[in-house]
Write a protein that holds these residues in place. Structure first.
Motif, PDB file in Angstrom:
ATOM      1  N   PRO A   1       3.736  36.538 -14.048  1.00 31.63           N
ATOM      2  CA  PRO A   1       4.464  35.367 -14.545  1.00 31.63           C
ATOM      3  C   PRO A   1       3.525  34.355 -15.199  1.00 31.63           C
ATOM      4  N   GLU A   2       4.008  33.786 -16.293  1.00 24.09           N
ATOM      5  CA  GLU A   2       3.155  32.831 -17.017  1.00 24.09           C
ATOM      6  C   GLU A   2       3.180  31.473 -16.339  1.00 24.09           C
ATOM      7  N   ARG A   3       2.173  30.659 -16.637  1.00 22.12           N
ATOM      8  CA  ARG A   3       2.086  29.323 -16.019  1.00 22.12           C
ATOM      9  C   ARG A   3       1.785  28.232 -17.034  1.00 22.12           C
TER      10      ARG A   3
ATOM     11  N   VAL B   1       8.907  29.172  -7.174  1.00 21.63           N
ATOM     12  CA  VAL B   1       8.573  28.094  -6.236  1.00 21.63           C
ATOM     13  C   VAL B   1       7.764  26.994  -6.946  1.00 21.63           C
ATOM     14  N   GLU B   2       6.849  27.387  -7.814  1.00 22.83           N
ATOM     15  CA  GLU B   2       6.030  26.389  -8.517  1.00 22.83           C
ATOM     16  C   GLU B   2       6.917  25.446  -9.337  1.00 22.83           C
ATOM     17  N   ASN B   3       7.842  26.019 -10.076  1.00 25.42           N
ATOM     18  CA  ASN B   3       8.704  25.177 -10.914  1.00 25.42           C
ATOM     19  C   ASN B   3       9.693  24.369 -10.082  1.00 25.42           C
ATOM     20  N   THR B   4      10.117  24.956  -8.957  1.00 25.69           N
ATOM     21  CA  THR B   4      11.043  24.241  -8.081  1.00 25.69           C
ATOM     22  C   THR B   4      10.346  23.040  -7.438  1.00 25.69           C
ATOM     23  N   PHE B   5       9.098  23.230  -7.088  1.00 20.03           N
ATOM     24  CA  PHE B   5       8.296  22.125  -6.526  1.00 20.03           C
ATOM     25  C   PHE B   5       8.296  20.944  -7.499  1.00 20.03           C
ATOM     26  N   ARG B   6       8.074  21.249  -8.760  1.00 18.57           N
ATOM     27  CA  ARG B   6       8.012  20.157  -9.745  1.00 18.57           C
ATOM     28  C   ARG B   6       9.392  19.522  -9.929  1.00 18.57           C
ATOM     29  N   ASP B   7      10.419  20.337  -9.950  1.00 15.75           N
ATOM     30  CA  ASP B   7      11.782  19.809 -10.129  1.00 15.75           C
ATOM     31  C   ASP B   7      12.116  18.828  -8.994  1.00 15.75           C
TER      32      ASP B   7
ATOM     33  N   ASN C   1      10.062  17.163  -7.120  1.00 18.29           N
ATOM     34  CA  ASN C   1       9.247  15.946  -7.214  1.00 18.29           C
ATOM     35  C   ASN C   1       9.723  15.023  -8.333  1.00 18.29           C
ATOM     36  N   ILE C   2      10.185  15.591  -9.424  1.00 17.19           N
ATOM     37  CA  ILE C   2      10.736  14.746 -10.493  1.00 17.19           C
ATOM     38  C   ILE C   2      12.042  14.105  -9.992  1.00 17.19           C
ATOM     39  N   ALA C   3      12.834  14.904  -9.259  1.00 19.93           N
ATOM     40  CA  ALA C   3      14.103  14.372  -8.733  1.00 19.93           C
ATOM     41  C   ALA C   3      13.846  13.178  -7.827  1.00 19.93           C
TER      42      ALA C   3
ATOM     43  N   PRO D   1      14.730  10.556 -18.524  1.00 18.86           N
ATOM     44  CA  PRO D   1      16.149  10.697 -18.867  1.00 18.86           C
ATOM     45  C   PRO D   1      16.764  12.015 -18.390  1.00 18.86           C
ATOM     46  N   GLY D   2      15.964  12.840 -17.713  1.00 15.87           N
ATOM     47  CA  GLY D   2      16.481  14.128 -17.249  1.00 15.87           C
ATOM     48  C   GLY D   2      15.398  15.168 -17.362  1.00 15.87           C
ATOM     49  N   VAL D   3      15.699  16.362 -16.915  1.00 15.74           N
ATOM     50  CA  VAL D   3      14.708  17.439 -16.947  1.00 15.74           C
ATOM     51  C   VAL D   3      15.206  18.543 -17.868  1.00 15.74           C
ATOM     52  N   GLY D   4      14.424  18.797 -18.888  1.00  9.84           N
ATOM     53  CA  GLY D   4      14.810  19.855 -19.828  1.00  9.84           C
ATOM     54  C   GLY D   4      13.796  20.970 -19.829  1.00  9.84           C
ATOM     55  N   GLY D   5      13.839  21.771 -20.884  1.00  6.08           N
ATOM     56  CA  GLY D   5      12.919  22.896 -20.990  1.00  6.08           C
ATOM     57  C   GLY D   5      13.555  24.117 -20.379  1.00  6.08           C
TER      58      GLY D   5
ATOM     59  N   VAL E   1      15.792  25.440 -15.037  1.00  9.47           N
ATOM     60  CA  VAL E   1      16.477  26.730 -14.877  1.00  9.47           C
ATOM     61  C   VAL E   1      16.075  27.440 -13.579  1.00  9.47           C
ATOM     62  N   ASP E   2      14.765  27.572 -13.339  1.00 10.46           N
ATOM     63  CA  ASP E   2      14.289  28.415 -12.229  1.00 10.46           C
ATOM     64  C   ASP E   2      14.848  28.031 -10.850  1.00 10.46           C
ATOM     65  N   PRO E   3      14.942  26.723 -10.537  1.00  8.18           N
ATOM     66  CA  PRO E   3      15.467  26.395  -9.201  1.00  8.18           C
ATOM     67  C   PRO E   3      16.887  26.920  -8.982  1.00  8.18           C
TER      68      PRO E   3
ATOM     69  N   THR F   1      13.469   4.930 -21.747  1.00  5.20           N
ATOM     70  CA  THR F   1      13.626   5.750 -20.531  1.00  5.20           C
ATOM     71  C   THR F   1      12.310   6.391 -20.099  1.00  5.20           C
ATOM     72  N   LYS F   2      11.261   6.219 -20.911  1.00  5.66           N
ATOM     73  CA  LYS F   2       9.987   6.880 -20.606  1.00  5.66           C
ATOM     74  C   LYS F   2       8.878   5.892 -20.238  1.00  5.66           C
ATOM     75  N   ASN F   3       9.242   4.636 -20.084  1.00  3.91           N
ATOM     76  CA  ASN F   3       8.259   3.622 -19.698  1.00  3.91           C
ATOM     77  C   ASN F   3       7.043   3.604 -20.635  1.00  3.91           C
TER      78      ASN F   3
HETATM   79  N1  SAJ Z   1       9.419  15.328 -16.508  1.00  2.29           N
HETATM   80  C1  SAJ Z   1       9.802  14.117 -15.938  1.00  2.29           C
HETATM   81  N2  SAJ Z   1       8.890  13.447 -15.164  1.00  2.29           N
HETATM   82  C2  SAJ Z   1       7.635  13.920 -14.940  1.00  2.29           C
HETATM   83  C3  SAJ Z   1       7.257  15.160 -15.501  1.00  2.29           C
HETATM   84  C4  SAJ Z   1       8.175  15.835 -16.286  1.00  2.29           C
HETATM   85  O1  SAJ Z   1      10.926  13.647 -16.117  1.00  2.29           O
HETATM   86  O2  SAJ Z   1       6.870  13.250 -14.247  1.00  2.29           O
HETATM   87  C5  SAJ Z   1      10.370  16.083 -17.340  1.00  2.29           C
HETATM   88  C6  SAJ Z   1       9.878  16.354 -18.757  1.00  2.29           C
HETATM   89  O3  SAJ Z   1      10.118  15.270 -19.605  1.00  2.29           O
HETATM   90  C7  SAJ Z   1      10.671  17.589 -19.126  1.00  2.29           C
HETATM   91  C8  SAJ Z   1      10.771  18.340 -17.795  1.00  2.29           C
HETATM   92  O4  SAJ Z   1      10.522  17.375 -16.794  1.00  2.29           O
HETATM   93  O5  SAJ Z   1      11.989  17.273 -19.550  1.00  2.29           O
HETATM   94  C9  SAJ Z   1       9.782  19.494 -17.651  1.00  2.29           C
HETATM   95  O6  SAJ Z   1       8.552  19.168 -18.246  1.00  2.29           O
HETATM   96  P1  SAJ Z   1       7.125  19.542 -17.619  1.00  2.29           P
HETATM   97  O7  SAJ Z   1       6.108  19.011 -18.538  1.00  2.29           O
HETATM   98  O8  SAJ Z   1       7.054  19.104 -16.210  1.00  2.29           O
HETATM   99  O9  SAJ Z   1       7.130  21.135 -17.540  1.00  2.29           O
HETATM  100  P2  SAJ Z   1       7.500  22.322 -18.581  1.00  2.29           P
HETATM  101  O10 SAJ Z   1       8.920  22.702 -18.353  1.00  2.29           O
HETATM  102  O11 SAJ Z   1       7.093  22.012 -19.954  1.00  2.29           O
HETATM  103  O12 SAJ Z   1       6.544  23.486 -18.010  1.00  2.29           O
HETATM  104  C10 SAJ Z   1       6.692  23.916 -16.655  1.00  2.29           C
HETATM  105  C11 SAJ Z   1       5.304  23.954 -15.988  1.00  2.29           C
HETATM  106  N3  SAJ Z   1       5.455  24.168 -14.558  1.00  2.29           N
HETATM  107  C12 SAJ Z   1       4.875  23.370 -13.645  1.00  2.29           C
HETATM  108  O13 SAJ Z   1       4.216  22.390 -13.952  1.00  2.29           O
HETATM  109  C13 SAJ Z   1       5.041  23.730 -12.205  1.00  2.29           C
HETATM  110  C14 SAJ Z   1       4.461  25.081 -16.627  1.00  2.29           C
HETATM  111  O14 SAJ Z   1       3.237  25.197 -15.935  1.00  2.29           O
HETATM  112  C15 SAJ Z   1       5.220  26.406 -16.575  1.00  2.29           C
HETATM  113  O15 SAJ Z   1       4.495  27.438 -17.197  1.00  2.29           O
HETATM  114  C16 SAJ Z   1       6.528  26.220 -17.317  1.00  2.29           C
HETATM  115  O16 SAJ Z   1       7.295  25.199 -16.657  1.00  2.29           O
HETATM  116  C17 SAJ Z   1       7.271  27.558 -17.323  1.00  2.29           C
HETATM  117  O17 SAJ Z   1       7.324  28.203 -18.389  1.00  2.29           O
HETATM  118  O18 SAJ Z   1       7.724  27.994 -16.270  1.00  2.29           O
END
Ligand code: SAJ
Length: 408
Positions: free
Chosen positions: A147-149, A203-209, A211-213, A249-253, A258-260, A395-397
């Motif tokens: 899996p890519e990172r 799990v890695e992407n879910t962790f970030r989701d 934390n952003i939430a 303003p939300g989480v995209g990409g 998607v992953d969670p 929305t991005k300070n």
């Molecule tokens: N975002 C926030 N607040 C933050 C950080 C991000 O609202 O503090 C938002 C961004 O604006 C964006 C979304 O979250 O809409 C996701 O952006 P991101 O920069 O956090 O991550 P991605 O989706 O571009 O890439 C993620 C990365 N995963 C992790 O950091 C755990 C990347 O390493 C993965 O390779 C990629 O997903 C993937 O392809 O899975």
């Protein structure tokens, strides 16, 4: 020789990186236009360092084709969308690619699945696709998951420097795939089994989701009681074990949003924090809409068509709009019967993708009174002074609050 199947955001940089480091590579994609563009010497999306890498790979002899090549090593990096209703993975692109590879590959070939998949997908979909041809996994065909990172915006750097995970049934196959990736990857490469590799990625992407939430939920709490969320996060983060992310303003990409859902879909009743985080993040565009409404009322703006969304991509300095908060918000407006009126501009998006889209900042600013900053693009950071005289919801300070500047 390696055949990289799927030349999108992950497959293309991976193919180029391998080629630039001396590996013989053919990149395959069924999208004729994309293959023709690459063969004309042009990359298909913008990314720091990608054009330079492309040049190196072309010099090293990389080929692009619609055809699958007969060789002993394949890297499959095709999309893995999810079904919006059931939240389960749609593995059809992966299985189709695997079946196409099986048509041409010799006995003993290794298939590396690089696409992000939900845990168990390789067992449920990929193995059966191989076995139904009468082929034995581990003998006629070897399987691995890598899996890519890499993060859009810093892909080329991260491809080289991140550590990575290789899952394989057989240690020896894992080590072989590791040697291939080690041709360009300077990070540590861990070899494990396939299910662990699948789960780790999600799990890695879910962790970030999650934390952003948390940051987004704090923004809502602070708004409800007139506290400054950014100041609170800034101070809290001075604690040595606290590192709160930024509200937005939300989480995209195509990854974090998607992953969670894969875990929610596969483990209903168990994936509780994960589901709550998804709902919070998916609710942010609607929260922004509420802020727009409040600010319009306060500032006496009565016409939605005088509101402009600055930023269409899912985050700063990329040209990728997949699942972007702005698109989510436009959809939300449509559901509230207010679609098609708000103005939109993003310096990274040239194609006409939404109604009332502008292609220059001046014209856009002329037609709006309230500018809603939806992405942290460098251009938007630099253009603060051009927003003078406008009401801004940032929305991005990016801009200091006060005066005409509102925050989440
Ligand atoms: N975002 C926030 N607040 C933050 C950080 C991000 O609202 O503090 C938002 C961004 O604006 C964006 C979304 O979250 O809409 C996701 O952006 P991101 O920069 O956090 O991550 P991605 O989706 O571009 O890439 C993620 C990365 N995963 C992790 O950091 C755990 C990347 O390493 C993965 O390779 C990629 O997903 C993937 O392809 O899975």
């Amino acid at each position: 020789m390696v055949n990289v199947v799927g030349l999108g955001y992950i497959g293309l940089p991976t193919a180029l990186m391998l080629a630039a480091h001396g590996v013989e590579v053919t990149g395959t994609d069924y999208n004729r236009e994309l293959v023709e563009t690459l063969n004309r010497g042009k990359t298909t999306f913008k990314e720091d360092g990608l054009d330079e890498l492309f040049e190196k790979a072309v010099k090293s002899g990389i080929r692009f084709s619609e055809e699958y090549i007969s060789t002993d090593m394949y890297i499959i990096s095709v999309p893995t969308p999810y079904d919006k209703a059931s939240k389960k993975i749609d593995a059809s692109y992966v299985t189709a690619a695997v079946k196409n590879v099986l048509e041409v590959c010799p006995n003993g070939a290794t298939l590396v699945i690089e696409s992000t998949v939900s845990p168990g997908t390789i067992d449920r979909f990929v193995r059966p696709a191989i076995e139904e041809r009468g082929l034995a996994v581990g003998k006629d065909i070897h399987l691995a998951h890598a899996p890519e990172r890499i993060i859009p915006g810093n892909m080329v750097y991260e491809l080289k420097h991140n550590s990575r995970t290789i899952g394989a049934d057989e240690r020896e196959v894992g080590e072989r795939v590791k040697r291939l990736y080690a041709s360009f990857c300077e990070g540590e490469i861990v070899v494990t089994d396939i299910r662990t590799a699948e789960m780790t990625k999600v799990v890695e992407n879910t962790f970030r989701d999650i934390n952003i939430a948390f940051a987004n939920e704090l923004a809502k709490i602070c708004r409800s009681d007139s506290m400054d969320v950014y100041e609170i996060i800034r101070i809290a983060n001075m604690h040595p074990r606290v590192n709160i992310l930024s509200p937005g303003p939300g989480v995209g990409g195509h990854c974090i949003s998607v992953d969670p859902w894969f875990l929610v879909g596969d483990y209903p009743g168990l994936a509780n924090i994960i589901l709550a985080a998804r709902k919070i993040n998916d609710g942010m565009p609607e929260f922004v809409l509420g802020r727009i409404y409040e600010i319009m009322k306060k500032e006496g703006i009565t016409d939605v068509s005088r509101v402009g969304l600055y930023g269409l991509t899912y985050k700063e300095d990329v040209d990728d709009m997949r699942e972007s908060p702005t698109l989510q918000m436009l959809e939300c407006m449509e559901r509230h019967l207010a679609g098609g009126r708000v103005k939109v501009y993003d310096p990274y998006i040239e194609a006409e993708v939404v109604a009332n889209q502008y292609h220059g900042l001046d014209a856009f600013l002329e037609d709006v009174d309230l500018v809603v900053v939806m992405a942290g693009h460098e251009e938007i950071r630099k253009n603060g002074n051009r927003l003078k005289g406008k009401i801004v919801l940032d929305t991005k300070n990016i801009y200091a609050k006060g005066g005409n500047i509102y925050h989440l």
